[in-house]
Motif scaffolding. Structure first.
Motif, PDB file in Angstrom:
ATOM      1  N   ASP A  57       0.819  -1.215   0.000  1.00 37.77           N
ATOM      2  CA  ASP A  57       0.000   0.000   0.000  1.00 37.77           C
ATOM      3  C   ASP A  57       0.854   1.266   0.000  1.00 37.77           C
ATOM      4  OD1 ASP A  57      -2.384  -1.480   0.023  1.00 37.77           O
ATOM      5  OD2 ASP A  57      -2.352  -1.616   2.212  1.00 37.77           O
ATOM      6  N   ASP A  58       1.977   1.218   0.709  1.00 32.86           N
ATOM      7  CA  ASP A  58       2.863   2.386   0.748  1.00 32.86           C
ATOM      8  C   ASP A  58       3.391   2.720  -0.644  1.00 32.86           C
ATOM      9  OD1 ASP A  58       2.463   2.421   3.480  1.00 32.86           O
ATOM     10  OD2 ASP A  58       4.483   1.694   3.983  1.00 32.86           O
ATOM     11  N   VAL A  89      11.972  -1.470  -3.437  1.00 36.41           N
ATOM     12  CA  VAL A  89      11.545  -1.021  -4.762  1.00 36.41           C
ATOM     13  C   VAL A  89      12.023   0.409  -4.962  1.00 36.41           C
ATOM     14  CG1 VAL A  89       9.546  -0.497  -6.229  1.00 36.41           C
ATOM     15  CG2 VAL A  89       9.540  -2.546  -4.792  1.00 36.41           C
ATOM     16  N   HIS A  90      12.636   0.658  -6.112  1.00 42.72           N
ATOM     17  CA  HIS A  90      13.101   1.987  -6.511  1.00 42.72           C
ATOM     18  C   HIS A  90      12.073   2.532  -7.497  1.00 42.72           C
ATOM     19  CE1 HIS A  90      16.398   4.380  -8.899  1.00 42.72           C
ATOM     20  NE2 HIS A  90      15.603   5.184  -8.214  1.00 42.72           N
ATOM     21  N   VAL A  91      11.500   3.671  -7.162  1.00 44.78           N
ATOM     22  CA  VAL A  91      10.523   4.338  -8.019  1.00 44.78           C
ATOM     23  C   VAL A  91      11.146   5.641  -8.504  1.00 44.78           C
ATOM     24  CG1 VAL A  91       8.222   5.401  -8.140  1.00 44.78           C
ATOM     25  CG2 VAL A  91       8.594   3.387  -6.691  1.00 44.78           C
ATOM     26  N   CYS A 124       9.095   6.697   2.561  1.00 42.89           N
ATOM     27  CA  CYS A 124      10.240   6.229   1.788  1.00 42.89           C
ATOM     28  C   CYS A 124      11.509   6.182   2.637  1.00 42.89           C
ATOM     29  CB  CYS A 124      10.468   7.144   0.588  1.00 42.89           C
ATOM     30  SG  CYS A 124       9.079   7.152  -0.564  1.00 42.89           S
ATOM     31  N   ASP A 125      12.362   5.197   2.321  1.00 41.53           N
ATOM     32  CA  ASP A 125      13.663   5.106   2.980  1.00 41.53           C
ATOM     33  C   ASP A 125      14.594   6.223   2.519  1.00 41.53           C
ATOM     34  OD1 ASP A 125      12.920   2.843   4.373  1.00 41.53           O
ATOM     35  OD2 ASP A 125      13.812   1.462   2.920  1.00 41.53           O
ATOM     36  N   PRO A 143      10.752   0.098   1.154  1.00 43.92           N
ATOM     37  CA  PRO A 143      10.978  -1.297   1.523  1.00 43.92           C
ATOM     38  C   PRO A 143       9.974  -2.219   0.852  1.00 43.92           C
ATOM     39  CG  PRO A 143      10.022  -0.082   3.360  1.00 43.92           C
ATOM     40  CD  PRO A 143      10.266   0.908   2.268  1.00 43.92           C
ATOM     41  N   TRP A 144      10.373  -3.453   0.662  1.00 47.31           N
ATOM     42  CA  TRP A 144       9.493  -4.490   0.120  1.00 47.31           C
ATOM     43  C   TRP A 144       9.629  -5.714   0.971  1.00 47.31           C
ATOM     44  CZ3 TRP A 144       5.375  -4.991  -2.715  1.00 47.31           C
ATOM     45  CH2 TRP A 144       4.983  -6.233  -3.224  1.00 47.31           C
TER      46      TRP A 144
END
Length: 144
Positions: A57-58, A89-91, A124-125, A143-144
Motif C-alpha cells: 500500500d505504501d 523497490v526503486h521508483v 520512503c527510505d 521497503p518491500w
C-alpha cells in the motif's frame, strides 16, 4: 495510457527487473500510473512477497502522490519507472518541470493539500531529486 514495458514478465532468474510507463500528463493518468505500479507489484509478489503487508500500500500511495504532483505542477508528459532492488523497490518519476518539490504547510480545514511531499518523505527510505534542463527525476526507495 502509453505503457512501454522493459524487462521480461516471465520470471527469468526469479527476478522482476523493471517496469516503465509514459503518460501524457492528464488527470486520469494518475490512476493509470497507480495501475501500472499495482501490476508490477502483483508480478513481484509472485516471486518475492513483501516483508510487511503495508509495503504494498505504501508503494501504491507514493506512486499516486508522485503522479498527482506531476500532473498538478509539471505541464506535459511524465514517466514512471519501477525497479526491484535487493531490499525494496526503486521508483522514479520524471516530469517536465525543473522546479524541485518543496514542502508546503498542511492546513486540514482549508482542503488545499500540502500533505503529499511530507507523506512521501515519511514512507520512503530515501528521497532525492535530480533536476536537469528538460525536467527532473524524483527517486524514492521503499521497503518491500
Amino acid at each position: 495510457m502509453a505503457a512501454e514495458r522493459h524487462g521480461d514478465r516471465t520470471l527469468a532468474g526469479e527476478e522482476i527487473t523493471s517496469r516503465i510507463a509514459s503518460f501524457p500528463g492528464e488527470l486520469h493518468d494518475v490512476t493509470d500510473a497507480r495501475m501500472v505500479a499495482e501490476e508490477f507489484l502483483f508480478d513481484l509478489a509472485r516471486v518475492s512477497a513483501p516483508s510487511a503487508p503495508e509495503h504494498w500500500d505504501d508503494i501504491l500511495l507514493v506512486v499516486t502522490e508522485l503522479a498527482a504532483n506531476a500532473v498538478q505542477y509539471a505541464p506535459g508528459p511524465f514517466q514512471l519507472r519501477l525497479r526491484r532492488t535487493f531490499d525494496g523497490v526503486h521508483v522514479v518519476m520524471h516530469d517536465t518541470s525543473t522546479t524541485e518539490p518543496a514542502p508546503r504547510p498542511f492546513h486540514p480545514n482549508s482542503g488545499g493539500g500540502g500533505i503529499g511531499w511530507h507523506l512521501i518523505h515519511t514512507l520512503c527510505d530515501q528521497v532525492s531529486v535530480v533536476a536537469g534542463d528538460h525536467g527532473k527525476d524524483i527517486h524514492v526507495f521503499l521497503p518491500w
